[in-house]
Design an enzyme around this catalytic site. Sequence first.
Site, mmCIF file in Angstrom:
data_model
loop_
_atom_site.group_PDB
_atom_site.id
_atom_site.type_symbol
_atom_site.label_atom_id
_atom_site.label_comp_id
_atom_site.label_asym_id
_atom_site.label_seq_id
_atom_site.Cartn_x
_atom_site.Cartn_y
_atom_site.Cartn_z
ATOM 1 N N TRP A 206 2.024 -7.929 38.739
ATOM 2 C CA TRP A 206 2.561 -6.856 37.911
ATOM 3 C C TRP A 206 3.739 -6.151 38.560
ATOM 4 O O TRP A 206 4.717 -5.810 37.880
ATOM 5 C CB TRP A 206 1.456 -5.872 37.540
ATOM 6 N N ASP B 240 3.259 2.584 38.969
ATOM 7 C CA ASP B 240 2.514 2.113 37.812
ATOM 8 C C ASP B 240 1.032 2.239 38.137
ATOM 9 O O ASP B 240 0.531 1.592 39.051
ATOM 10 C CB ASP B 240 2.897 0.647 37.534
ATOM 11 N N LYS C 30 -7.216 0.542 29.798
ATOM 12 C CA LYS C 30 -8.213 0.207 30.813
ATOM 13 C C LYS C 30 -9.115 1.397 31.159
ATOM 14 O O LYS C 30 -10.331 1.256 31.223
ATOM 15 C CB LYS C 30 -7.523 -0.316 32.070
#
Length: 372
Positions: A108, A178, A202
């Site tokens: 990511w 992030d 999430k």
Amino acid sequence: MSDERQHPYTYNFNAGPAKVPQEVLRIAQDEFIYYRNSGISVMEMSHRSVEFEAIINDAEKLLRELLNIPENYKVLFAHGGGTGQFASIPLNLAQAGDVVNYAITGTWSEKAAKEAEKYLKVNRVTTKPEKFITIQPQSTWNIDPAGKYLFYTDNETIHGIEYQVPVTPVPGMPLVFDMTSNFLTRPVNVSNYGAIIAGTQKNAGVAGLAIIIVRDDLIGKPQTICPSILDYKVLNANRSLYNTPATYSIYMCKLYLQWIKDQGGLEEMARRAKIRSSLIYNVIDQSNGFYVNVIDPATRSRVNAVFRVGGPTGDAELEKRFLEEAAKRNFVGVKGHRSVGGIRISMFNACPVKDAEVVAEFLKEFMKNNQK
């Protein structure tokens, strides 16, 4: 007949969209057709209505309370999830030709860097390893002092890597990170950061929504090519209502945030995360190599336990059998990401500790029945 009798309990370990607290789902179910006294559903409610204005205001208020967000930070709700913000960050915080710093610890953060390269000069402060199994000490990072910001991903969902010690801010350089996969799983000192981005699917709601927490002085200087929908100045001036937002996702986020508050806040979320992950890692570490987690113990993720069955690279037959047995026990989402294979147990905020206890017992039983 109750829902529980119609549907046996499912152990949801999906990596995202992930498990939502049942208490939250019950409220959403009760309010689905008629939201309070509005006579309509949130699904069909105008984002300009008094009712929705109260929903989005409550969501921001709860988030500010949970994270103790300083007054000089704005909270924005946007489309596109965390990935959309991979473009929004470079377009808002730097100009064409500028240098920015990115720490790469997995898939990511690498994707974030590649997106930023479309608009800026990206300096990767970490060296690329053969495999992502640890986080290089910040003292070894090659940070360009001319960089307009320093970006990192706090938890790598695919590889199961997480920063256990916060990155130290560099004087004069906004720190951006992030938090999508570990958002609201522990307290954070927001004042250390220029911006925080997170998708809600999430730990804080359902898919379709990104939350941005950004310092006042970083708003208002976007690149000319920045689309209005990604422009923090536009979003802020319109209180996240520049266009029709993901209204139902914002509503679900509000319910989830209230649940976190009612459960005891971020300190309680952190306590549960530690217990859940310890239950799984303790079995792995005591399995004499039957289960293997190759991640540096100092950087193991509290929310994504990634491991192989039968050795460091896994035994294909054993892992297939493991997944079959897990399915019989109503475990879902435990197959590792296609890029790395193996097994992945994702345990986000809504995952009860008892579910991790069930997994730990299953791991012991499977090992006992399948050791060669």
